[in-house]
Write an enzyme that holds these catalytic residues in place. Structure first.
Site, PDB file in Angstrom:
ATOM      1  N   GLN A   1      -7.511  -0.403   4.263  1.00  0.00           N
ATOM      2  CA  GLN A   1      -8.328  -0.948   5.355  1.00  0.00           C
ATOM      3  C   GLN A   1      -9.728  -1.323   4.885  1.00  0.00           C
ATOM      4  O   GLN A   1     -10.386  -2.178   5.483  1.00  0.00           O
ATOM      5  CB  GLN A   1      -8.425   0.062   6.502  1.00  0.00           C
TER       6      GLN A   1
ATOM      7  N   ASN B   1      -7.337   3.702   9.478  1.00  0.00           N
ATOM      8  CA  ASN B   1      -6.736   2.561  10.144  1.00  0.00           C
ATOM      9  C   ASN B   1      -6.749   2.678  11.660  1.00  0.00           C
ATOM     10  O   ASN B   1      -6.759   1.659  12.357  1.00  0.00           O
ATOM     11  CB  ASN B   1      -5.295   2.357   9.652  1.00  0.00           C
TER      12      ASN B   1
ATOM     13  N   GLY C   1       0.801  -1.217   0.000  1.00  0.00           N
ATOM     14  CA  GLY C   1       0.000   0.000   0.000  1.00  0.00           C
ATOM     15  C   GLY C   1       0.833   1.265   0.000  1.00  0.00           C
ATOM     16  O   GLY C   1       0.467   2.265  -0.626  1.00  0.00           O
ATOM     17  N   THR C   2       1.976   1.235   0.683  1.00  0.00           N
ATOM     18  CA  THR C   2       2.813   2.428   0.755  1.00  0.00           C
ATOM     19  C   THR C   2       3.345   2.813  -0.616  1.00  0.00           C
ATOM     20  O   THR C   2       3.296   3.988  -1.016  1.00  0.00           O
ATOM     21  CB  THR C   2       3.974   2.202   1.732  1.00  0.00           C
TER      22      THR C   2
ATOM     23  N   HIS D   1      -1.479  -7.844   2.570  1.00  0.00           N
ATOM     24  CA  HIS D   1      -1.391  -8.475   3.885  1.00  0.00           C
ATOM     25  C   HIS D   1      -2.510  -8.058   4.837  1.00  0.00           C
ATOM     26  O   HIS D   1      -2.673  -8.657   5.902  1.00  0.00           O
ATOM     27  CB  HIS D   1      -0.012  -8.238   4.519  1.00  0.00           C
TER      28      HIS D   1
ATOM     29  N   SER E   1      -3.561  -3.244  -0.254  1.00  0.00           N
ATOM     30  CA  SER E   1      -2.413  -3.972   0.283  1.00  0.00           C
ATOM     31  C   SER E   1      -2.824  -5.404   0.584  1.00  0.00           C
ATOM     32  O   SER E   1      -3.854  -5.644   1.218  1.00  0.00           O
ATOM     33  CB  SER E   1      -1.901  -3.296   1.560  1.00  0.00           C
TER      34      SER E   1
ATOM     35  N   CYS F   1       2.444   1.802  11.824  1.00  0.00           N
ATOM     36  CA  CYS F   1       3.494   2.628  11.222  1.00  0.00           C
ATOM     37  C   CYS F   1       4.087   3.615  12.216  1.00  0.00           C
ATOM     38  O   CYS F   1       5.175   4.140  12.008  1.00  0.00           O
ATOM     39  CB  CYS F   1       2.941   3.391  10.016  1.00  0.00           C
TER      40      CYS F   1
ATOM     41  N   THR G   1      11.121  -7.002 -12.071  1.00  0.00           N
ATOM     42  CA  THR G   1      10.455  -8.280 -12.270  1.00  0.00           C
ATOM     43  C   THR G   1       9.274  -8.409 -11.314  1.00  0.00           C
ATOM     44  O   THR G   1       9.432  -8.291 -10.102  1.00  0.00           O
ATOM     45  CB  THR G   1      11.433  -9.443 -12.033  1.00  0.00           C
TER      46      THR G   1
END
Length: 377
Positions: A176, A148, A69-70, A198, A196, A320, A234
């Site tokens: 989120q 978040n 996401g970042t 995860h 994101s 974060c 890649t």
């Protein structure tokens, strides 16, 4: 041990892991290679891209796989702003993710003007404040879909109607929101959106940036021109497959409603049992698996240590900002003073979390707060 920190990261889903393993073992080819091993990987990558596109109501050519996401936020904020020659004004919400706020701060150092939209006490951006902030030289607006730290859901479709009328692209960080809320980019009316893996039960290290076709955007990573020229390097086929599988497994509407019901049981129990507890974020316009509080008169970190001793893993807010001594900028932007903001505790979960675990953690919060108050000098 009960894990209640899904907003930081979600446990990998077994079906996702099973989908990923072949592309870490037998189907290991580089998708840019022309031989069979490479073309097998290319087919898997194309299939993953198509699955993500269908989930978002987008075209495969509008889907860019990133490292998370970042990176998706950075690419959207910087790339769209740098590509648009019309102006040098960017608008972000005051409680957005650091990946958005720091990207805007970087643009500011390049000479851009940045407006931080205020929020009310529930963490909501108003249509009126957005209308008032738009200028003729505004090049981009970015507003987080769901926060978040406090779980508040923004009215993205209403806000995008304002930006579309002004001809300004709207990006939303939907990290989120994914798995819980509508991600259809046409219904939301957004030009760019970040996800994101995860947070969905996919591996860490993979994300998605949706960019609507014909939206001018400059690449930040240059090289061989992979990912439609926007993200050279890649492509991680295994992680892309995992993210697509996780999106396919997102929570059905019935489970979303049931998770929200369990959330409300948790919120009501904590507010009833813990003196000085206050809910942060909007009471109902919030993520289904998100309950967050400030606990007057105690240190949030001390409460978290007490909860861990009792078998529950929670957090005080954004992962974060873990380890920071400063009060949460999200809570201070919502009007909480710094001492109260430092008492924050966040509990986040998904449809797999039993209601009994949530009832138990409410008991543990009551015990933990009482223990911290007893130990206070």
């Amino acid at each position: 041990m009960t894990y209640l920190d899904h907003a930081a990261t979600s446990p990998p889903r077994r079906d996702v892991l099973e989908a990923v393993i072949p592309y870490l073992t037998t189907d290991f080819g580089n998708p840019a290679s022309q031989h069979e091993a490479g073309q097998s990987a290319r087919r898997a990558l194309d299939d993953a891209r198509s699955k993500v596109a269908r989930r978002l109501g987008a075209r495969p050519s509008e889907i860019v796989f990133t490292s998370g996401g970042t990176e998706a936020d950075n690419t959207a904020i910087k790339g769209i702003a740098l590509a648009d020659p019309r102006g040098r004004h960017v608008i972000v919400s005051a409680i957005d993710h650091p990946a958005v706020l720091e990207s805007a701060a970087w643009l500011e150092r390049l000479g851009y003007d940045v407006t931080h939209l205020p929020v009310d006490g529930d963490g909501l951006v108003s249509v009126e404040s957005l209308q008032g902030a738009l200028r003729t030289d505004t090049t981009l607006v970015s507003i987080q879909y769901a926060n978040n730290e406090v779980g508040t859901i923004q009215p993205i479709a209403e806000l995008s109607a304002v930006t579309r009328a002004a001809g300004v692209p709207l990006h939303t960080d939907a990290v989120q929101a994914a798995g819980w809320l509508d991600l259809d980019v046409d219904r939301l009316g957004v030009q760019a959106m970040s996800l994101s893996g995860h947070k969905l039960g996919a591996p860490k290290g993979v994300g998605v940036l949706y960019v609507r076709r014909r939206t001018p955007i400059e690449p930040l990573i240059h090289g061989g021109g992979q990912e439609h020229g926007l993200r050279s390097g890649t492509t991680d086929v295994a992680s892309a497959v995992g993210l697509a599988a996780a999106l396919d497994l997102t929570t059905p509407p019935g489970s979303v409603a049931e998770t929200a019901r369990k959330r409300d049981v948790l919120i009501d129990t904590v507010l009833a049992r813990v003196p000085g507890a206050r809910l942060t974020g909007h009471r109902t316009q919030r993520l289904p698996g998100h309950a967050s509080f400030v606990l007057s008169g105690v240190s949030g970190e001390s409460v978290l240590l007490q909860l861990q001793e009792r078998g529950s893993m929670c957090s005080s807010g954004s992962a974060c900002a873990a380890g920071s001594d400063e009060a949460s900028p999200v809570l201070t932007a919502m009007g909480y003073d710094a001492p109260l903001a430092q008492t924050a505790v966040r509990l986040t979960f998904d449809e797999r979390t039993p209601e009994a675990d949530l009832v138990e953690v409410a008991d543990q919060i009551e015990q933990a707060v009482a223990a911290v108050r007893r130990l206070a000098p």
